[in-house]
Design an enzyme around this catalytic site. Structure first.
Site, PDB file in Angstrom:
ATOM      1  N   ASP A  36       0.699  -0.967  -0.308  1.00 40.83           N
ATOM      2  CA  ASP A  36      -0.206   0.427   0.006  1.00 40.83           C
ATOM      3  C   ASP A  36       1.322   0.964  -0.125  1.00 40.83           C
ATOM      4  O   ASP A  36       1.914   0.830   0.235  1.00 40.83           O
ATOM      5  CB  ASP A  36      -1.276   0.330   1.352  1.00 40.83           C
ATOM      6  CG  ASP A  36      -2.328   1.028   0.883  1.00 40.83           C
ATOM      7  OD1 ASP A  36      -2.485   1.804   0.232  1.00 40.83           O
ATOM      8  OD2 ASP A  36      -3.404   0.848   1.884  1.00 40.83           O
TER       9      ASP A  36
HETATM   10  C1  NOJ Z   1      -4.158   4.109  -0.220  1.00 41.45           C
HETATM   11  C2  NOJ Z   1      -4.942   3.034   0.037  1.00 41.45           C
HETATM   12  O1  NOJ Z   1      -5.154   2.484   1.599  1.00 41.45           O
HETATM   13  C3  NOJ Z   1      -5.424   2.145  -0.525  1.00 41.45           C
HETATM   14  O2  NOJ Z   1      -6.722   1.751  -1.373  1.00 41.45           O
HETATM   15  C4  NOJ Z   1      -5.299   2.567  -2.155  1.00 41.45           C
HETATM   16  O3  NOJ Z   1      -5.447   1.748  -3.756  1.00 41.45           O
HETATM   17  C5  NOJ Z   1      -3.696   3.861  -2.480  1.00 41.45           C
HETATM   18  N1  NOJ Z   1      -3.864   4.108  -1.441  1.00 41.45           N
HETATM   19  C6  NOJ Z   1      -3.512   4.103  -4.079  1.00 41.45           C
HETATM   20  O4  NOJ Z   1      -4.439   5.105  -3.804  1.00 41.45           O
END
Ligand code: NOJ
Length: 770
Positions: free
Chosen positions: A300
């Site tokens: 993430d």
């Molecule tokens: C953080 C989020 O937790 C995740 O779900 C997301 O896909 C990414 N950012 C990219 O935007």
């Protein structure tokens, strides 16, 4: 919790608990055996492997690390994105959604980058791209996996047209605590419903296979346990027992992997003290060794670097080493892997073969997606796909099929013969709030608000008045403020606010019926949108109570993606329709439902509490010492839910009879046919969702009082009666036992209920035989 521990438990003295355990397979339901990834044993897979292995053989270590790096285009760095491409220092971009820019960058990579390796462009296509569909929690409320599949397939069409070939969805985190804002992005509280939705969404995004035309790669997230954040606080630690992990939180991930999901995203938080992004148990032992996942893992946002923030890694270098050794293949946004792993390989902290495996997985996925053969999107598709009539039609249908009718006293709905309608509330005419969170590339202008939809549907025959009545805003800023900045509050003084409130109530008094559109603004649910309370924000409750006090009929339309405290409304407001965040065509769909052109058939995918103090609350709890007093566990109020899981009304009514099973006993591994006669006793066509729940009466461990094990949404003409038959597969009765430390189907007596929500009363029993 460790793999070793679970395997040691294979010698647990089963005889002590007096049970024969069936389908024994170590720590989970599938059989563990080392074998080649299935795709590579096909002719196409073997060809892909030859191509990728040859390519890998030509790459330098630095170029390999480049493939493992994903960066947002606007990240401030000394080196520009173009230079990174030319030097082979990037494998993927996220958040680029402009077709021409994607095309330009891809040309740069393919024509001038080392080895001509195409980039993969990723984006959060969560519930639509330009055309926005109902949020994922709403899709789960359809109780129709085919609907969820259709929606994600339409979303994939639009996204792929611009060259976005990878979505960071579906989110399959189980959520049982309404304080957690990301409940919005998943399928709710139940592992069975969640698994069916997870696999449907994967199929929707990816099509029949990875690389299907007009489809995109799915990314199952957030692996794993993220939904159990302590106190419902986003990003907070997660402490889960093995039992909860295996029986509740992991099944939707496994279902998504089995459905062929090409990528998995590691979660932000620590799971039982080990951050998910550095968690070898999750990323290697479970995901790859046990489930045979053959795609790649992306971290993430910054979660590799944040292994240091967790007090887990000693510094950025250590974070990079731990992430890659645990099984992370691509790093999102932070770049400690890109910057440190060459040195780590030199020092022997990471094997070069580990890097090769990671890059191989990434390149295989690019190959399977068809990027090497067709790196560029066909830009002529952009205009044809974006916001097409087909997209709008599908968006309207989805919004109609996901709404849940919570109350309809005296048959107030559908509205008939009304000559004037007041459409009131801060969300009544707000386009962003109709779309919901995670609609970052959505066409705001195209969105039809509830007010606009009601005007479209009723404007020719009724006078429509409208005003906001009250304002709502977050107490803290949202990470999405730059997308939808909160509008400046219009009436600024207290006197102006009071006048606006009175004006709203005057409109209610003058109208035949009022539709109050209340709930949460889009930025009040989603990432970093946890709440301390579940009340209607601002003075919406007062507005609602004042509207009802006029004595005029009031319909409450909720825009939300978590249960809200509507306990007062549940006994005072005659009609309540939960529309969730319904998306681009939301207003038209809601108007169609209010008019009776469409009939609500959605069901709650989460238990609806009366009060925030009940969180976490879910129907599949274990039996306790005093089951008869289940609803009186607090001295200051009821502990019963306001609405049960699976609940939802219709303008039709249904009668169930003649529940029967194909047999009273079944061998473990076999299945039973469960049939019930269902009659639409109403005067209009409608859908009903038949739901099967079971309970294992005794065993090596206590099992939940009820667990969903099958469902089907069925349409009925007025007066129609038919037999609905569902298959109950005994595989679904298996569970991971804390007593035996293994997965098994235990023989014994089971209760079974069939009905239209989790309080179903039609009952039968059956026995599972060894
Ligand atoms: C953080 C989020 O937790 C995740 O779900 C997301 O896909 C990414 N950012 C990219 O935007």
């Amino acid at each position: 919790m460790s793999f070793r521990f679970a395997r040691r438990a294979l010698i647990h003295p089963l005889a002590l608990c007096g049970l024969a355990l069936l389908l024994v397979s170590g720590i989970g339901p599938a059989v563990m055996a080392a074998q080649a990834p299935a795709y590579e044993s096909t002719p196409a897979g073997a060809k892909a492997a030859r191509f990728v292995d040859a390519l890998l053989g030509k790459m330098t270590l630095e170029e390999k690390l480049g493939q493992m790096s994903q960066i947002p285009l606007n990240q401030k760095e000394d080196v520009t994105p173009d230079e990174r491409i030319l030097k082979g220092q990037v494998g993927s971009f996220l958040f680029v959604t402009d077709a021409k820019e994607i095309d330009r960058l891809q040309h740069l990579a393919v024509e001038r980058g080392p080895h001509h390796i195409p980039l993969i462009f990723g984006f959060d296509v969560i519930h639509g791209f330009r055309t926005i569909y109902p949020v994922p929690l709403a899709l789960a409320a359809s109780w129709d996996p085919a609907e969820a599949e259709r929606v994600e397939s339409m979303a994939a069409r639009e996204a792929s047209a611009v060259g976005v070939r990878w979505t960071f969805a579906p989110m399959v985190d189980i959520a049982r605590d309404a304080r957690w804002g990301r409940m919005m992005e998943g399928a709710g509280e139940d592992p069975y419903l969640g698994s069916r939705m997870a696999e449907a969404e994967v199929r929707g995004f990816q099509g029949a296979e990875i690389g299907s035309p007009n489809h995109i790669l799915a990314c199952v997230k957030h692996f794993a346990g993220y939904g159990a954040a302590e106190g419902g606080r986003d990003y907070d630690s997660v402490d889960l027992s093995d039992e909860q992990l295996w029986n509740v939180y992991l099944p939707p991930f496994e279902a998504a992997v089995d459905a062929g999901a090409g990528t998995v995203m590691s979660a932000y938080m620590d799971l039982n003290d080990v951050p998910a992004t550095g968690n070898k148990f999750l990323l290697q032992d479970v995901l790859r060794d046990k489930w045979k996942f053959d795609g790649f893992v992306v971290s993430d946002w910054d979660s590799v670097l944040n292994l240091t923030t967790h007090g887990f890694a000693a510094g950025p270098e250590d974070a990079a080493v731990r992430a890659v050794n645990a099984g992370v293949d691509m790093e999102m946004t932070s770049h400690v892997m890109r910057d440190n792993l060459a040195e780590a390989v030199k020092q022997g902290l990471v094997k070069e073969s580990t890097i090769d495996e990671a890059v191989r997985r990434i390149l295989m996925m690019k190959y399977r997606l068809g990027l090497f053969e067709h790196p560029y999107a066909d830009l002529s598709r952009v205009d044809a796909e974006e916001g097409s009539a087909a997209q709008h039609e599908a968006a309207k249908e989805a919004a109609e099929r996901t709404a849940v009718l919570l109350r309809n006293e005296g048959g107030l709905l559908p509205l008939r013969g009304v000559k004037s309608i007041a459409v009131i509330g801060p969300l009544a005419d707000s386009k962003p709030d109709t779309m919901g969170s995670w609609s970052l590339a959505g066409n705001v202008a195209d969105t039809v608000t509830v007010l606009a939809g009601i005007r479209n549907r009723f404007g020719a025959t009724a006078t429509i008045s409208s005003t906001e009545g009250v304002e709502i805003e977050r107490g803290q800023p949202s990470i999405f403020d730059s997308q939808f900045p909160s509008p400046d509050p219009a009436p600024t003084t207290e006197a102006e606010r009071e006048a606006e409130f009175r004006h709203a109530i005057d409109l209610v008094k003058q109208a035949d019926v009022s539709v109050l559109v209340l709930g949460e603004a889009q930025n009040m649910s989603g990432e970093r949108a946890s709440r301390l309370s579940l009340t209607l924000p601002g003075k919406q409750e007062q507005l609602l109570e004042a509207a009802v006090a006029t004595g005029k009929p009031v319909v409450l339309v909720l825009l939300n993606a978590r249960p809200l405290n509507i306990t007062w409304a549940s006994t005072h407001v005659p009609a309540i329709l939960d529309a969730w965040y319904p998306g681009t065509e939301g207003g038209n769909a809601i108007a169609a439902l209010l008019a009776g052109d469409a009939n609500p058939g959605g069901k709650l995918p989460v238990t609806w509490p009366r009060s925030v103090g009940q969180a976490p609350i879910y129907y599949a709890h274990n039996l306790t010492q005093i089951p008869h007093a289940r609803d009186a566990m607090y001295w200051d109020g009821s502990s019963a839910p306001l609405y049960p899981f699976g609940y939802g009304l219709s303008y039709a009514s249904f009668r169930l009879s003649n529940l029967r099973l194909s047999a009273v006993s079944v061998k473990a591994g076999g299945s039973l046919a469960v049939s019930v006669d269902v009659k639409n006793t109403g005067a209009v066509a409608g859908d009903e969702v038949m739901q099967i729940y079971t309970h294992q009466r005794s065993g090596s461990a206590s099992r939940p009082v009820r667990e969903l094990k099958g469902f089907r949404r069925v349409s009925f003409a007025p007066g129609e009666e038919k037999t609905v038959t569902l298959t109950l597969n005994t595989k679904e009765l298996g569970f991971w036992s804390s007593a035996t430390h293994r997965w098994s189907i235990e023989p014994g007596t089971f209760d079974l209920w069939v009905g239209t929500d989790s309080t179903a009363t039609d009952h039968a029993t059956f026995n599972v035989l060894p």
